[in-house]
Design an enzyme around this catalytic site. Structure first.
Site: not given
Ligand code: PXP
Length: 237
Positions: A151, A45, A101, A191, A43, A70, A7, A10, A49
């Site tokens: 998931e 949003r 999330t 997550h 994601h 996402e 992902n 960030h 953001r």
């Molecule tokens: N899966 C989903 C559905 C999420 O919303 C997130 C956070 O954006 C993640 C995975 C990844 O989580 P993390 O950034 O804590 O690894």
């Protein structure tokens, strides 16, 4: 072997902190793929953001593994997804005030709506995943929607403050994975998975893939993204 989807939200968060053009999440996606990621997750949003429309459009053109968008079940983003046609959409709950999330989507309380949404995505050649708590009633609801993938939210597992609590949450994930697999769903999780807890994912049966963002991007600040992705893949082997 459990596969890794990275992902890149960030990377966009850091860029947005200055409102300039770097670091570019599109470049991050290419590096993550070269390091062995089997998918790129972002994601989009409602409040934009971090990830911007431009990022997702470029990712659609450049990602060569699998693009997982996402998203919340929001009309504007649904229309965006239909046009974009990522390989996969992951439906998540979204609140404006949250930092990230929080909790899984309550699919069970709106199964007919999500069934229609799933069919419409599939008509656009998009596979569908639901991000849910590892609970039997939610798994059953996801199965009912006709989605291909589930998931499991691993946040409670990741936040466990004692060994006993962590094992209890792992057991919950293991049981949920059995139920989902027997319902014919592809099992994924995400997550809060990090370099200290990722090895425990190997104890979850039928787990096909994990989606990891924050831990990998955080480590990349010090080690570089290529190393951060490769180190995570090594833990999942
Ligand atoms: N899966 C989903 C559905 C999420 O919303 C997130 C956070 O954006 C993640 C995975 C990844 O989580 P993390 O950034 O804590 O690894």
């Amino acid at each position: 072997m459990i596969q890794l989807a990275v992902n890149i939200d960030h990377v966009a968060t850091i860029r947005q902190a200055r409102g300039e053009s770097e670091p570019d999440p599109v470049a991050a996606a290419a590096i993550a793929e070269l390091a062995g990621a089997v998918g790129i997750v972002c994601h989009l949003r409602e409040d934009r953001r971090h990830v911007q429309d431009r990022d997702v459009q470029l990712l659609r053109q450049t990602v060569s593994t699998k693009l997982d968008l996402e998203m919340a079940a929001n009309d504007e983003i649904i229309a965006f997804a239909h046009n974009l046609k990522p390989e996969l959409v992951t439906l998540v709950p979204e609140k404006r005030e949250e930092l990230t999330t929080e909790g899984g989507l309550d699919v069970a309380s709106r199964t007919s709506y999500f069934h229609e949404l799933t069919k419409e995505m599939q008509r656009h050649s998009i596979e569908v995943s639901y991000f849910i708590e590892p609970d039997a009633s939610q798994i059953e609801a996801v199965h009912f929607t006709g989605a291909e993938v589930v998931e499991f939210h691993t946040g409670t597992f990741a936040n466990a403050r004692s060994h006993a609590e962590q094992r209890a949450q792992l057991k919950r994930l293991q049981q949920a994975a059995e139920v989902a697999h027997h319902a014919g769903l592809r099992v994924t999780a995400g997550h809060g998975i990090n370099y200290a807890n990722a090895h425990l994912m190997k104890e979850i049966p039928h787990l096909h893939e994990v989606s990891i963002g924050h831990a990998i991007i955080s480590r990349a600040v010090f080690s570089g993204l290529d190393t951060a992705v490769r180190d995570m893949i090594a833990l999942l082997k």
